[in-house]
Design a protein around this motif. Sequence first.
Motif, PDB file in Angstrom:
ATOM      1  N   UNK A  76     -14.179  15.132  -9.011  1.00 53.72           N
ATOM      2  CA  UNK A  76     -14.777  13.928  -8.440  1.00 53.72           C
ATOM      3  C   UNK A  76     -13.927  13.543  -7.241  1.00 53.72           C
ATOM      4  N   UNK A  77     -14.545  13.496  -6.066  1.00 56.57           N
ATOM      5  CA  UNK A  77     -13.844  13.169  -4.827  1.00 56.57           C
ATOM      6  C   UNK A  77     -14.291  11.776  -4.385  1.00 56.57           C
ATOM      7  N   UNK A  78     -13.335  10.902  -4.169  1.00 58.74           N
ATOM      8  CA  UNK A  78     -13.625   9.518  -3.778  1.00 58.74           C
ATOM      9  C   UNK A  78     -13.624   9.424  -2.267  1.00 58.74           C
ATOM     10  N   UNK A  79     -14.681   8.857  -1.707  1.00 59.59           N
ATOM     11  CA  UNK A  79     -14.792   8.647  -0.269  1.00 59.59           C
ATOM     12  C   UNK A  79     -15.270   7.229  -0.008  1.00 59.59           C
ATOM     13  N   UNK A  80     -14.633   6.579   0.941  1.00 61.33           N
ATOM     14  CA  UNK A  80     -15.003   5.220   1.301  1.00 61.33           C
ATOM     15  C   UNK A  80     -15.990   5.154   2.438  1.00 61.33           C
ATOM     16  N   UNK A  81     -15.958   6.148   3.293  1.00 65.93           N
ATOM     17  CA  UNK A  81     -16.865   6.180   4.443  1.00 65.93           C
ATOM     18  C   UNK A  81     -17.540   7.538   4.506  1.00 65.93           C
ATOM     19  N   UNK A  82     -18.849   7.513   4.554  1.00 68.45           N
ATOM     20  CA  UNK A  82     -19.621   8.739   4.718  1.00 68.45           C
ATOM     21  C   UNK A  82     -20.531   8.560   5.914  1.00 68.45           C
ATOM     22  N   UNK A  83     -20.841   9.580   6.676  1.00 67.38           N
ATOM     23  CA  UNK A  83     -20.485  10.979   6.489  1.00 67.38           C
ATOM     24  C   UNK A  83     -18.994  11.218   6.713  1.00 67.38           C
ATOM     25  N   UNK A  84     -18.487  12.216   5.992  1.00 63.31           N
ATOM     26  CA  UNK A  84     -17.062  12.514   5.994  1.00 63.31           C
ATOM     27  C   UNK A  84     -16.690  13.453   7.132  1.00 63.31           C
ATOM     28  N   UNK A  85     -15.477  13.306   7.616  1.00 62.21           N
ATOM     29  CA  UNK A  85     -14.968  14.211   8.645  1.00 62.21           C
ATOM     30  C   UNK A  85     -14.765  15.598   8.047  1.00 62.21           C
ATOM     31  N   UNK A  86     -14.334  15.652   6.810  1.00 57.64           N
ATOM     32  CA  UNK A  86     -14.055  16.926   6.131  1.00 57.64           C
ATOM     33  C   UNK A  86     -15.193  17.304   5.179  1.00 57.64           C
ATOM     34  N   UNK A  87     -16.420  17.309   5.673  1.00 55.30           N
ATOM     35  CA  UNK A  87     -17.597  17.556   4.835  1.00 55.30           C
ATOM     36  C   UNK A  87     -17.556  18.918   4.148  1.00 55.30           C
ATOM     37  N   UNK A  88     -16.914  19.894   4.753  1.00 58.18           N
ATOM     38  CA  UNK A  88     -16.835  21.233   4.142  1.00 58.18           C
ATOM     39  C   UNK A  88     -16.093  21.199   2.808  1.00 58.18           C
ATOM     40  N   UNK A  89     -15.198  20.246   2.630  1.00 62.91           N
ATOM     41  CA  UNK A  89     -14.439  20.129   1.381  1.00 62.91           C
ATOM     42  C   UNK A  89     -15.223  19.411   0.280  1.00 62.91           C
ATOM     43  N   UNK A  90     -16.438  18.984   0.577  1.00 67.14           N
ATOM     44  CA  UNK A  90     -17.232  18.238  -0.395  1.00 67.14           C
ATOM     45  C   UNK A  90     -18.332  19.089  -1.026  1.00 67.14           C
ATOM     46  N   UNK A  91     -18.168  20.390  -0.974  1.00 66.46           N
ATOM     47  CA  UNK A  91     -19.136  21.292  -1.603  1.00 66.46           C
ATOM     48  C   UNK A  91     -18.759  21.483  -3.072  1.00 66.46           C
ATOM     49  N   UNK A  92     -19.779  21.477  -3.930  1.00 63.41           N
ATOM     50  CA  UNK A  92     -19.611  21.721  -5.369  1.00 63.41           C
ATOM     51  C   UNK A  92     -18.679  20.732  -6.059  1.00 63.41           C
ATOM     52  N   UNK A  93     -18.708  19.489  -5.608  1.00 59.92           N
ATOM     53  CA  UNK A  93     -17.964  18.404  -6.253  1.00 59.92           C
ATOM     54  C   UNK A  93     -18.906  17.211  -6.403  1.00 59.92           C
ATOM     55  N   UNK A  94     -18.518  16.269  -7.211  1.00 59.46           N
ATOM     56  CA  UNK A  94     -19.236  15.000  -7.299  1.00 59.46           C
ATOM     57  C   UNK A  94     -18.537  14.038  -6.352  1.00 59.46           C
ATOM     58  N   UNK A  95     -19.291  13.465  -5.421  1.00 59.82           N
ATOM     59  CA  UNK A  95     -18.721  12.549  -4.438  1.00 59.82           C
ATOM     60  C   UNK A  95     -18.972  11.120  -4.910  1.00 59.82           C
ATOM     61  N   UNK A  96     -17.898  10.374  -5.087  1.00 61.56           N
ATOM     62  CA  UNK A  96     -17.965   8.975  -5.479  1.00 61.56           C
ATOM     63  C   UNK A  96     -17.846   8.138  -4.210  1.00 61.56           C
ATOM     64  N   UNK A  97     -18.965   7.576  -3.783  1.00 64.69           N
ATOM     65  CA  UNK A  97     -19.013   6.775  -2.553  1.00 64.69           C
ATOM     66  C   UNK A  97     -18.684   5.328  -2.895  1.00 64.69           C
ATOM     67  N   UNK A  98     -17.535   4.861  -2.431  1.00 61.75           N
ATOM     68  CA  UNK A  98     -17.092   3.506  -2.775  1.00 61.75           C
ATOM     69  C   UNK A  98     -17.691   2.439  -1.863  1.00 61.75           C
ATOM     70  N   UNK A  99     -18.566   2.823  -0.948  1.00 62.72           N
ATOM     71  CA  UNK A  99     -19.153   1.864  -0.021  1.00 62.72           C
ATOM     72  C   UNK A  99     -19.887   0.723  -0.694  1.00 62.72           C
ATOM     73  N   UNK A 100     -20.426   0.956  -1.886  1.00 66.22           N
ATOM     74  CA  UNK A 100     -21.159  -0.094  -2.596  1.00 66.22           C
ATOM     75  C   UNK A 100     -20.231  -1.032  -3.371  1.00 66.22           C
ATOM     76  N   UNK A 101     -18.975  -0.671  -3.492  1.00 70.50           N
ATOM     77  CA  UNK A 101     -18.007  -1.505  -4.215  1.00 70.50           C
ATOM     78  C   UNK A 101     -17.383  -2.497  -3.230  1.00 70.50           C
ATOM     79  N   UNK A 102     -18.164  -3.474  -2.827  1.00 67.42           N
ATOM     80  CA  UNK A 102     -17.769  -4.354  -1.728  1.00 67.42           C
ATOM     81  C   UNK A 102     -17.560  -5.806  -2.166  1.00 67.42           C
TER      82      UNK A 102
END
Length: 142
Positions: free
Chosen positions: A72-98
């Motif tokens: 599980x990879x936590x990201x606060x801002x999407x789209x990510x600069x390192x999008x290639x590293x987000x393959x085959x993982x679950x992305x937890x987008x914290x943008x809604x936790x405001x």
Amino acid sequence: MVNPRAVAIANAARADLIDRVGAGRVLVGTPARQRVGLNDDNSAGPIAVVRPNGAEGVVTVLKVGRSRHFDVVVRGRLPAIDAENLRNVIVLDTGALDRAPAIDIGRRVVTAGAGVLATTIDRAARGARLCLRTCPAFNDGA
């Protein structure tokens, strides 16, 4: 060649997330690839992009990731600069936790949601005559 067992495990993880977090908060397939910044529709993308609305949702995402053996990879801002590293993982987008910053002046503590920008927290703290050590007054929020 695609491993059918791996596809089945990924589909089970997606179904768990949709079932437990809610269909409106889980992106899969092309929408998930676009959200993280992967534009190639034929390539592997994230297992799912999840936008939980509270601590309970975050715990659920972590439990599903652990039980299905996906990172599980936590990201606060999407789209990510390192999008290639987000393959085959679950992305937890914290943008809604405001959750808005709450200030305890006596203890000098500010509590906010994980998706709140540091500059927003600093502005709220400065309103209470406090400031963050990591956010100087001349910071433009970039």
